[in-house]
Design an enzyme around this catalytic site. Sequence first.
Site, PDB file in Angstrom:
ATOM      1  N   CYS A 260       0.828  -1.211   0.000  1.00  0.00           N
ATOM      2  CA  CYS A 260       0.000   0.000   0.000  1.00  0.00           C
ATOM      3  C   CYS A 260       0.855   1.251   0.000  1.00  0.00           C
ATOM      4  O   CYS A 260       0.861   2.019  -0.953  1.00  0.00           O
ATOM      5  CB  CYS A 260      -0.869   0.028   1.245  1.00  0.00           C
ATOM      6  SG  CYS A 260      -1.541  -1.553   1.632  1.00  0.00           S
TER       7      CYS A 260
HETATM    8  N1  SAJ Z   1       7.218   2.289   8.267  1.00  0.00           N
HETATM    9  C1  SAJ Z   1       8.336   3.040   8.634  1.00  0.00           C
HETATM   10  N2  SAJ Z   1       8.205   3.972   9.615  1.00  0.00           N
HETATM   11  C2  SAJ Z   1       7.001   4.179  10.246  1.00  0.00           C
HETATM   12  C3  SAJ Z   1       5.877   3.404   9.857  1.00  0.00           C
HETATM   13  C4  SAJ Z   1       6.011   2.470   8.864  1.00  0.00           C
HETATM   14  O1  SAJ Z   1       9.437   2.872   8.086  1.00  0.00           O
HETATM   15  O2  SAJ Z   1       6.937   5.034  11.130  1.00  0.00           O
HETATM   16  C5  SAJ Z   1       7.353   1.318   7.184  1.00  0.00           C
HETATM   17  C6  SAJ Z   1       7.011  -0.085   7.628  1.00  0.00           C
HETATM   18  O3  SAJ Z   1       8.167  -0.731   8.136  1.00  0.00           O
HETATM   19  C7  SAJ Z   1       6.523  -0.715   6.330  1.00  0.00           C
HETATM   20  C8  SAJ Z   1       5.887   0.443   5.577  1.00  0.00           C
HETATM   21  O4  SAJ Z   1       6.408   1.633   6.179  1.00  0.00           O
HETATM   22  O5  SAJ Z   1       7.622  -1.205   5.593  1.00  0.00           O
HETATM   23  C9  SAJ Z   1       4.363   0.433   5.643  1.00  0.00           C
HETATM   24  O6  SAJ Z   1       4.031   0.414   6.990  1.00  0.00           O
HETATM   25  P1  SAJ Z   1       2.479   0.467   7.493  1.00  0.00           P
HETATM   26  O7  SAJ Z   1       2.500   0.435   8.974  1.00  0.00           O
HETATM   27  O8  SAJ Z   1       1.757   1.568   6.838  1.00  0.00           O
HETATM   28  O9  SAJ Z   1       1.930  -0.941   7.052  1.00  0.00           O
HETATM   29  P2  SAJ Z   1       0.900  -1.519   5.976  1.00  0.00           P
HETATM   30  O10 SAJ Z   1       1.250  -1.029   4.633  1.00  0.00           O
HETATM   31  O11 SAJ Z   1       0.840  -2.982   6.237  1.00  0.00           O
HETATM   32  O12 SAJ Z   1      -0.560  -1.035   6.394  1.00  0.00           O
HETATM   33  C10 SAJ Z   1      -1.026   0.172   5.975  1.00  0.00           C
HETATM   34  C11 SAJ Z   1      -1.970   0.583   7.088  1.00  0.00           C
HETATM   35  N3  SAJ Z   1      -1.125   0.880   8.256  1.00  0.00           N
HETATM   36  C12 SAJ Z   1      -1.368   1.784   9.201  1.00  0.00           C
HETATM   37  O13 SAJ Z   1      -2.196   2.647   9.058  1.00  0.00           O
HETATM   38  C13 SAJ Z   1      -0.598   1.677  10.472  1.00  0.00           C
HETATM   39  C14 SAJ Z   1      -2.772   1.621   6.550  1.00  0.00           C
HETATM   40  O14 SAJ Z   1      -1.935   2.644   6.105  1.00  0.00           O
HETATM   41  C15 SAJ Z   1      -3.656   1.057   5.460  1.00  0.00           C
HETATM   42  O15 SAJ Z   1      -4.911   0.710   6.032  1.00  0.00           O
HETATM   43  C16 SAJ Z   1      -3.086  -0.176   4.821  1.00  0.00           C
HETATM   44  O16 SAJ Z   1      -1.697   0.011   4.715  1.00  0.00           O
HETATM   45  C17 SAJ Z   1      -3.730  -0.340   3.449  1.00  0.00           C
HETATM   46  O17 SAJ Z   1      -4.154  -1.461   3.183  1.00  0.00           O
HETATM   47  O18 SAJ Z   1      -3.782   0.652   2.721  1.00  0.00           O
END
Ligand code: SAJ
Length: 427
Positions: A260
């Site tokens: 995503c």
């Molecule tokens: N990440 C960082 N630093 C942060 C947060 C995340 O480096 O502070 C990295 C993570 O390690 C990962 C990537 O970013 O590699 C994405 O992280 P994520 O927590 O957004 O995880 P996803 O993609 O599994 O889930 C996201 C959902 N997450 C949250 O809101 C916490 C949300 O954005 C959406 O509902 C979902 O994608 C979607 O399906 O769109």
Amino acid sequence: AVIGVVGLGYVGLPLAVEKAKAGFNVIGFDVQKNKVDMVNQGINYIGDVVDDDLRRIVQNQKLKATNNFSFIHEVDAVAICVPTPLDIYQQPDTSYVESSTREIAKYIRPGTLIVLESTTYPGTTEELVKPILEQSGLKCGVDFFLAYSPERVDPGNKQYNTKNTPKVVGGVTEECTKVAASMYRAVLEGEVHEVSSPAVAEMEKIYENTFRHINIALANEMAILCQKMGIDVWEVIDAAKTKPYGFMPFYPGPGLGGHCIPIDPFYLTWKAREYNYHTRLIELAGEINNSMPDFVINRTMEILNQERKSLNGSRITVLGVAYKKDIDDVRESPVLSILKRLELAGAYFDVVDPHVPKFSLNGKNIETVELSKKVLQSADLVMITTDHSAFDYDLIISESKVIFDTRNALKNALKDKKFNSSLYYKL
Ligand code: SAJ
């Protein structure tokens, strides 16, 4: 009522289970026969779905799966939850949305509700899905109802799930919105927030994820600058977090993974060009996030050089290949880029990931290994790339010669331990 769910992946299967648990008869559609067969045998393959829930609703015949789309004529409502990836040219690939919509158009009965849930650029529902459905001769808003409602799942999140996460719904007409909202209210617990059009709902989803993308890029830029200035960025973020209003912590990392966050903002960038607008902030954030694997490799070289070693010929133990903690998904994982760069630099590596038994890199199948004294002691450098809760961080501290922690994963384990700090590096 009978509800259809097209696409039985990390969005569709949990949704199908929730609808069946709410008492609806659900038909799950997927082109992948193996998914269809597993669902019909009550075999769960999505972490967020409770195995027993799936088994029970299948046994009670509340959920059945098929790859025969003619059963669409039996449903009163259908949610489209198929992937919307980027293609090899970094362009939106809406082929799965198109092909499933075409199948649905063949078999829908008058009065059916269709809701697109896949994350996509604003305009998809009205410009792509609606015309295909109207090729059936049925009129949108009259003979069938059409809306967009973005999925919101956070894989591995124990607090928020499909059932209790608020839902946004935007219909092509006022009545479409009402019909779609009432379907979700019958299935979900969370608030159902109605908006005036599909485009508003499409745009808000992209906004949510682009918000994360940009803030993670800012955290990554802070990490790069702090490293150059000899400041601990993790300490900076913990201090900034004390601000009780107007601040939300994001953390630096080895890059951005998942299906995503690295992808959704570029659906917007692509669509913006149609309006002659260049989404500079989004693209710059993408450049910064995509530069993190190189930053990690350069830091690794610098650290080895301080041990008078070159990356070429060194043994690196990489802890974690999943794109984020406590899940088994390696899609778009930045660790894959890091491993490719290690290979190019002539380094040898072992990968430890309790959630990922094996994965493919450049078409080669790689088996991960168990965390052990041996795999730590034999490494010239131990790199922590995913902060899985399952890792034994005390063992990692006691048996590693040099550690490069890209996730501040050792924050707690180091709290009460004396570790030869000259051999412990953080992003
Ligand atoms: N990440 C960082 N630093 C942060 C947060 C995340 O480096 O502070 C990295 C993570 O390690 C990962 C990537 O970013 O590699 C994405 O992280 P994520 O927590 O957004 O995880 P996803 O993609 O599994 O889930 C996201 C959902 N997450 C949250 O809101 C916490 C949300 O954005 C959406 O509902 C979902 O994608 C979607 O399906 O769109």
